[in-house]
Write an enzyme that holds these catalytic residues in place. Structure first.
Site, PDB file in Angstrom:
ATOM      1  CE  LYS A 175       2.299  10.597   6.172  1.00  0.00           C
ATOM      2  NZ  LYS A 175       1.032  10.009   5.728  1.00  0.00           N
ATOM      3  CG  HIS A 294      -1.219   1.082   2.649  1.00  0.00           C
ATOM      4  ND1 HIS A 294      -2.565   1.367   2.762  1.00  0.00           N
ATOM      5  CD2 HIS A 294      -0.592   1.931   3.493  1.00  0.00           C
ATOM      6  CE1 HIS A 294      -2.734   2.350   3.633  1.00  0.00           C
ATOM      7  NE2 HIS A 294      -1.555   2.711   4.095  1.00  0.00           N
TER       8      HIS A 294
END
EC number: 4.1.1.39
Length: 486
Positions: A175, A294
């Protein structure tokens, strides 16, 4: 004459429209071992009988259309049609029914999830006679399963490649997900890996944007992997997202990852598509790459209880198409996920044979006939206080992935990784000593804090964090008297 060429010209053709249930509702039908079985949650429009609604689903997802056509006489309809063979009401829900449909295996192309879904969850979901429609589960017969390669490697081969046994694997999503330069991104990867994580991860929407082109990211992440491996003596990996605008570009990125010698790549299998995913899975098996999957976009499909498709179906489809990891919710984090339902599809991902268990949302017994298993990935709003619950819920064959729960540590990325590794090792040791993680979890973490200042700091930061929202997609309370389908 073979059934494929047998015609019914002698019967004659009568134009017009007739009720679906006259042809496609067959309660006397006995399912075959080779049939693909589907359980649909059907909500008919007012005035439409459930038998007609179930038959319409069977017809429109197989051989039927809205009117009689003369070309029906040129084939054997009984051989190829889908059949609604059982209907039961959904307890506690008004005008909702579970319709069971059997599809002959010859309706589907071998080794193609794309073709299977085009039929079963195609145009029928827009059918006007239905207010809503949801595919709850599929039974994939061994005869069809054997036409798929499945995961590139599977759980045991991955553990052997990594030389890591007896505990869940630890990961972290870097992140902020967008905006970092490739060099700063690689630095974050290195700090997390040297701190004790097994993997770091590209976020699902990190592809090749102006601020960080894919080749630069791959190079800096490979440098981080090799440097952290040299320092720790452990095998490390970063999920390099190969998802791209074309299949050719996707494979080009996977080829470059292989040339760098990294262990794993990644794909967004729903936005990328099943055809692309299966192609990448085949490449990964042939070239020794693990494949992380994902599920971006899944909640568009599976979130609502009465329309769409349950994630257990998407999970089964992924196991067929190919992937070594897939995100599976957390039960305890920020994302949607009922505990029993999650454990049901986690077993469907990992185990070779799963018995029918309606209490966990499993409508059919599933035999995977030795197709490799998939590691479920718990990711989304989790931190060190969740570690006992995650270890107890998911067990050893899983990946526990802490993004903000690593990078949000007040001392930085590496201490955040240390905190998670210490918490995990403490939970695994306590479990192996016979302690109950569900009961003693918080105490186990507090004890570990005494000899890990990094963990103590993490516990202080996240001690008040909760995601206490009701789950939308829960399992129906089953009336045993109506559940008669094997």
């Amino acid at each position: 004459m073979s059934p494929q060429t047998e015609t019914k010209a002698s019967v004659g053709f009568k134009a017009g429209v007739k009720e679906y249930k006259l042809t496609y509702y067959t309660p006397e039908y006995e399912t075959k071992d080779t049939d693909i079985l589907a359980a649909f949650r059907v909500t008919p429009q007012p005035g439409v009988p459930p038998e007609e609604a179930g038959a319409a689903v069977a017809a429109e997802s197989s051989t039927g259309t809205w009117t009689t056509v003369w070309t029906d006489g040129l084939t054997s309809l009984d051989r190829y049609k889908g059949r609604c063979y059982h209907i039961e009401p959904v307890p506690g829900e008004e005008s909702q029914f579970i319709a069971y449909v059997a599809y002959p295996l010859d309706l589907f192309e071998e080794g193609s999830v794309t073709n299977m879904f085009t039929s079963i969850v195609g145009n029928v979901f827009g059918f006007k006679a239905l207010a809503a429609l949801r595919l709850e589960d599929l039974r994939i017969p061994p005869a069809y399963t054997k036409t798929f390669q499945g995961p590139p490697h599977g759980i045991q081969v991955e553990r052997d490649k990594l030389n890591k046994y007896g505990r869940p694997l630890l990961g972290c999503t870097i992140k902020p997900k967008l905006g970092l330069s490739a060099k700063n991104y690689g630095r974050a990867v290195y700090e997390c890996l040297r701190g004790g994580l097994d993997f770091t991860k590209d976020d699902e929407n990190v592809n090749s944007q102006p601020f960080m082109r894919w080749r630069d990211r791959f190079l800096f992440c490979a440098e981080a992997i090799y440097k952290s491996q040299a320092e720790t003596g452990e095998i490390k990996g970063h999920y390099l997202n190969a998802t791209a605008g074309t299949c050719e570009e996707m494979i080009k990125r996977a080829v470059f990852a292989r040339e760098l010698g990294v262990p794993i790549v990644m794909h967004d299998y729903l936005t990328g598509g099943f055809t692309a995913n299966t192609s990448l899975a085949h490449y990964c098996r042939d070239n020794g790459l693990l494949l992380h999957i994902h599920r971006a976009m899944h909640a568009v499909i599976d979130r609502q209880k009465n329309h769409g498709m349950h994630f257990r179906v998407l999970a089964k489809a992924l196991r067929l198409s190919g992937g070594d990891h897939i995100h599976a919710g957390t039960v305890v984090g920020k994302l949607e996920g009922d505990r029993e339902s999650t454990l049901g599809f986690v077993d469907l991902l990992r185990d070779d044979y799963v018995e029918k268990d309606r209490s966990r949302g499993i409508f059919f017994t599933q035999d995977w006939v030795s197709l490799p298993g998939v590691l479920p990935v718990a990711s989304g709003g989790i931190h060190v206080w969740h570690m006992p619950a995650l270890t107890e819920i998911f067990g050893d064959d899983s990946v526990l992935q802490f993004g903000g729960g690593t990078l949000g540590h007040p001392w930085g990325n590496a201490p955040g990784a240390v905190a998670n590794r210490v918490a995990l090792e403490a939970c695994v040791q306590a479990r192996n000593e016979g302690r109950d993680l569900a009961v003693e979890g918080n105490e186990i973490i507090r004890e570990a804090c005494k000899w890990s200042p990094e963990l103590a700091a993490a516990c202080e930061v996240w001690k008040e964090i909760r995601f206490n929202f009701p789950t939308i997609d829960t399992i129906d309370k089953l009336d045993p008297s109506v559940d008669k389908v094997a």
